[in-house]
Motif scaffolding. Structure first.
Motif, PDB file in Angstrom:
ATOM      1  N   GLY A 110     -32.402 -33.506  49.860  1.00 30.77           N
ATOM      2  CA  GLY A 110     -33.613 -33.964  49.191  1.00 30.77           C
ATOM      3  C   GLY A 110     -33.794 -33.322  47.840  1.00 30.77           C
ATOM      4  N   LEU A 111     -34.894 -33.686  47.184  1.00 28.91           N
ATOM      5  CA  LEU A 111     -35.211 -33.220  45.845  1.00 28.91           C
ATOM      6  C   LEU A 111     -36.593 -32.591  45.865  1.00 28.91           C
ATOM      7  CD1 LEU A 111     -34.285 -33.331  42.812  1.00 28.91           C
ATOM      8  CD2 LEU A 111     -35.694 -35.379  42.633  1.00 28.91           C
ATOM      9  N   LYS A 143     -20.252 -27.787  42.175  1.00 28.28           N
ATOM     10  CA  LYS A 143     -21.092 -27.664  40.992  1.00 28.28           C
ATOM     11  C   LYS A 143     -21.973 -28.898  40.896  1.00 28.28           C
ATOM     12  CE  LYS A 143     -21.046 -27.011  36.003  1.00 28.28           C
ATOM     13  NZ  LYS A 143     -20.226 -26.849  34.804  1.00 28.28           N
ATOM     14  N   LEU A 144     -23.277 -28.680  40.755  1.00 28.54           N
ATOM     15  CA  LEU A 144     -24.233 -29.776  40.633  1.00 28.54           C
ATOM     16  C   LEU A 144     -24.331 -30.158  39.159  1.00 28.54           C
ATOM     17  CD1 LEU A 144     -26.370 -31.518  42.104  1.00 28.54           C
ATOM     18  CD2 LEU A 144     -28.028 -29.803  41.471  1.00 28.54           C
ATOM     19  N   ILE A 145     -24.001 -31.410  38.854  1.00 22.62           N
ATOM     20  CA  ILE A 145     -24.015 -31.893  37.473  1.00 22.62           C
ATOM     21  C   ILE A 145     -25.355 -32.529  37.132  1.00 22.62           C
ATOM     22  CG2 ILE A 145     -22.918 -33.480  35.831  1.00 22.62           C
ATOM     23  CD1 ILE A 145     -21.127 -31.214  36.628  1.00 22.62           C
ATOM     24  N   LYS A 146     -25.855 -33.431  38.007  1.00 19.27           N
ATOM     25  CA  LYS A 146     -27.068 -34.171  37.682  1.00 19.27           C
ATOM     26  C   LYS A 146     -27.880 -34.427  38.942  1.00 19.27           C
ATOM     27  CE  LYS A 146     -28.717 -38.213  35.284  1.00 19.27           C
ATOM     28  NZ  LYS A 146     -28.421 -39.388  34.510  1.00 19.27           N
ATOM     29  N   ASN A 147     -29.211 -34.263  38.815  1.00 17.80           N
ATOM     30  CA  ASN A 147     -30.149 -34.584  39.889  1.00 17.80           C
ATOM     31  C   ASN A 147     -30.723 -35.968  39.673  1.00 17.80           C
ATOM     32  OD1 ASN A 147     -30.136 -32.128  41.298  1.00 17.80           O
ATOM     33  ND2 ASN A 147     -31.566 -31.209  39.864  1.00 17.80           N
ATOM     34  N   CYS A 148     -30.774 -36.750  40.709  1.00 17.54           N
ATOM     35  CA  CYS A 148     -31.459 -38.040  40.700  1.00 17.54           C
ATOM     36  C   CYS A 148     -32.346 -38.093  41.933  1.00 17.54           C
ATOM     37  CB  CYS A 148     -30.455 -39.197  40.732  1.00 17.54           C
ATOM     38  SG  CYS A 148     -29.346 -39.250  39.327  1.00 17.54           S
ATOM     39  N   VAL A 152     -27.092 -37.249  43.910  1.00 18.68           N
ATOM     40  CA  VAL A 152     -26.735 -36.175  42.989  1.00 18.68           C
ATOM     41  C   VAL A 152     -25.286 -36.359  42.578  1.00 18.68           C
ATOM     42  CG1 VAL A 152     -28.355 -34.426  43.820  1.00 18.68           C
ATOM     43  CG2 VAL A 152     -26.137 -34.638  44.904  1.00 18.68           C
ATOM     44  N   LYS A 153     -24.975 -35.919  41.357  1.00 21.12           N
ATOM     45  CA  LYS A 153     -23.596 -35.965  40.877  1.00 21.12           C
ATOM     46  C   LYS A 153     -23.048 -34.550  40.975  1.00 21.12           C
ATOM     47  CE  LYS A 153     -20.800 -37.551  37.013  1.00 21.12           C
ATOM     48  NZ  LYS A 153     -20.846 -38.159  35.662  1.00 21.12           N
ATOM     49  N   VAL A 154     -21.938 -34.403  41.716  1.00 21.95           N
ATOM     50  CA  VAL A 154     -21.347 -33.083  41.937  1.00 21.95           C
ATOM     51  C   VAL A 154     -19.874 -33.097  41.548  1.00 21.95           C
ATOM     52  CG1 VAL A 154     -22.936 -32.476  43.800  1.00 21.95           C
ATOM     53  CG2 VAL A 154     -20.800 -33.604  44.342  1.00 21.95           C
ATOM     54  N   VAL A 155     -19.345 -31.893  41.273  1.00 22.52           N
ATOM     55  CA  VAL A 155     -17.917 -31.695  41.035  1.00 22.52           C
ATOM     56  C   VAL A 155     -17.412 -30.785  42.142  1.00 22.52           C
ATOM     57  CG1 VAL A 155     -16.193 -30.761  39.475  1.00 22.52           C
ATOM     58  CG2 VAL A 155     -18.146 -31.971  38.548  1.00 22.52           C
ATOM     59  N   PHE A 156     -16.367 -31.256  42.843  1.00 23.83           N
ATOM     60  CA  PHE A 156     -15.788 -30.487  43.936  1.00 23.83           C
ATOM     61  C   PHE A 156     -14.279 -30.649  43.865  1.00 23.83           C
ATOM     62  CE2 PHE A 156     -14.717 -30.260  48.599  1.00 23.83           C
ATOM     63  CZ  PHE A 156     -14.926 -28.898  48.722  1.00 23.83           C
ATOM     64  N   CYS A 157     -13.553 -29.563  43.760  1.00 23.78           N
ATOM     65  CA  CYS A 157     -12.087 -29.550  43.644  1.00 23.78           C
ATOM     66  C   CYS A 157     -11.617 -30.364  42.432  1.00 23.78           C
ATOM     67  CB  CYS A 157     -11.425 -30.071  44.909  1.00 23.78           C
ATOM     68  SG  CYS A 157     -11.713 -29.047  46.356  1.00 23.78           S
ATOM     69  N   GLY A 158     -12.368 -30.313  41.348  1.00 22.44           N
ATOM     70  CA  GLY A 158     -11.978 -30.994  40.125  1.00 22.44           C
ATOM     71  C   GLY A 158     -12.299 -32.478  40.098  1.00 22.44           C
ATOM     72  N   LYS A 159     -12.943 -33.023  41.097  1.00 25.72           N
ATOM     73  CA  LYS A 159     -13.290 -34.439  41.167  1.00 25.72           C
ATOM     74  C   LYS A 159     -14.819 -34.586  41.152  1.00 25.72           C
ATOM     75  CE  LYS A 159      -9.077 -35.967  42.188  1.00 25.72           C
ATOM     76  NZ  LYS A 159      -8.326 -37.060  41.719  1.00 25.72           N
ATOM     77  N   GLU A 160     -15.286 -35.622  40.410  1.00 28.99           N
ATOM     78  CA  GLU A 160     -16.709 -35.895  40.348  1.00 28.99           C
ATOM     79  C   GLU A 160     -17.049 -37.033  41.307  1.00 28.99           C
ATOM     80  OE1 GLU A 160     -17.944 -36.861  36.417  1.00 28.99           O
ATOM     81  OE2 GLU A 160     -17.559 -34.857  35.634  1.00 28.99           O
ATOM     82  N   LYS A 161     -18.266 -36.949  41.879  1.00 28.45           N
ATOM     83  CA  LYS A 161     -18.703 -38.004  42.778  1.00 28.45           C
ATOM     84  C   LYS A 161     -20.220 -37.965  42.914  1.00 28.45           C
ATOM     85  CE  LYS A 161     -18.063 -40.010  47.311  1.00 28.45           C
ATOM     86  NZ  LYS A 161     -17.396 -39.965  48.561  1.00 28.45           N
ATOM     87  N   PHE A 162     -20.825 -39.154  43.069  1.00 31.39           N
ATOM     88  CA  PHE A 162     -22.227 -39.250  43.388  1.00 31.39           C
ATOM     89  C   PHE A 162     -22.379 -39.220  44.901  1.00 31.39           C
ATOM     90  CE2 PHE A 162     -22.725 -40.887  39.094  1.00 31.39           C
ATOM     91  CZ  PHE A 162     -23.953 -40.356  38.720  1.00 31.39           C
TER      92      PHE A 162
END
Length: 166
Positions: A110-111, A143-148, A152-162
């Motif tokens: 959640g946010l 790593k958390l890139i962006k909150n919506c 959320v947009k995260v980076v894990f093991c060099g890959k980005e995903k929502f």
């Protein structure tokens, strides 16, 4: 009174149409003739269906880029060019095995919005542990890139995903 007359007329029309449909179905199901007739006679024998068609393309047209008349090359020249292209050795680089990332270990719960500082904090569940994360924070390799609101947009093991909220 006018509407009643129109209703009766339309009702009679519907009954006539459906009556004709049922009559045709009944007559086709219970008819005595089982013979199929054809309007065109069938001709059997040797027939030449495929006739060889010969033609020559005359491609004398103006080249839109060079402005001159395009002169088509003969088929021998084209075969030599194709053979030259095919004779070049092709070097294939072996593919590196793609790393499979298990995204199921990261859950967006959640946010939380702080009204005083107007900051958004995401509640994340990573490998069974819960974290409160702001944008740019790294926790447990994520790593958390962006909150919506819904993801959320995260980076894990060099890959980005929502990741969508559960």
């Amino acid at each position: 009174m006018k509407n009643k007359k129109m209703t009766y007329i339309l009702l009679a029309g519907v009954v006539v149409v459906w009556g004709l449909i049922f009559l045709r179905i009944y007559s086709s199901l219970f008819s005595d003739s089982k013979e199929i007739t054809s309007s065109k006679p069938v001709i059997r024998g040797k027939q030449d269906f495929f006739k060889k068609d010969t033609f020559v393309l005359v491609a004398k047209y103006r080249d839109p880029f060079l402005g001159g008349i395009h002169i088509s090359s003969n088929s021998v020249g084209l075969k030599e060019k194709v053979n030259k292209i095919k004779s070049k050795p092709v070097v294939v680089k072996p593919k590196e095995p793609e790393i499979q990332i298990d995204w199921t270990v990261i859950n967006y719960v959640g946010l939380i919005k702080n009204r005083g500082s107007n900051k958004n904090v995401s509640l994340m569940n990573i490998k069974g542990k819960e974290y409160l994360m702001e944008e740019g924070v790294v926790e447990d390799g994520v790593k958390l890139i962006k909150n919506c609101k819904d993801s959320v947009k995260v980076v894990f093991c060099g890959k980005e995903k929502f990741i969508k909220r559960n």
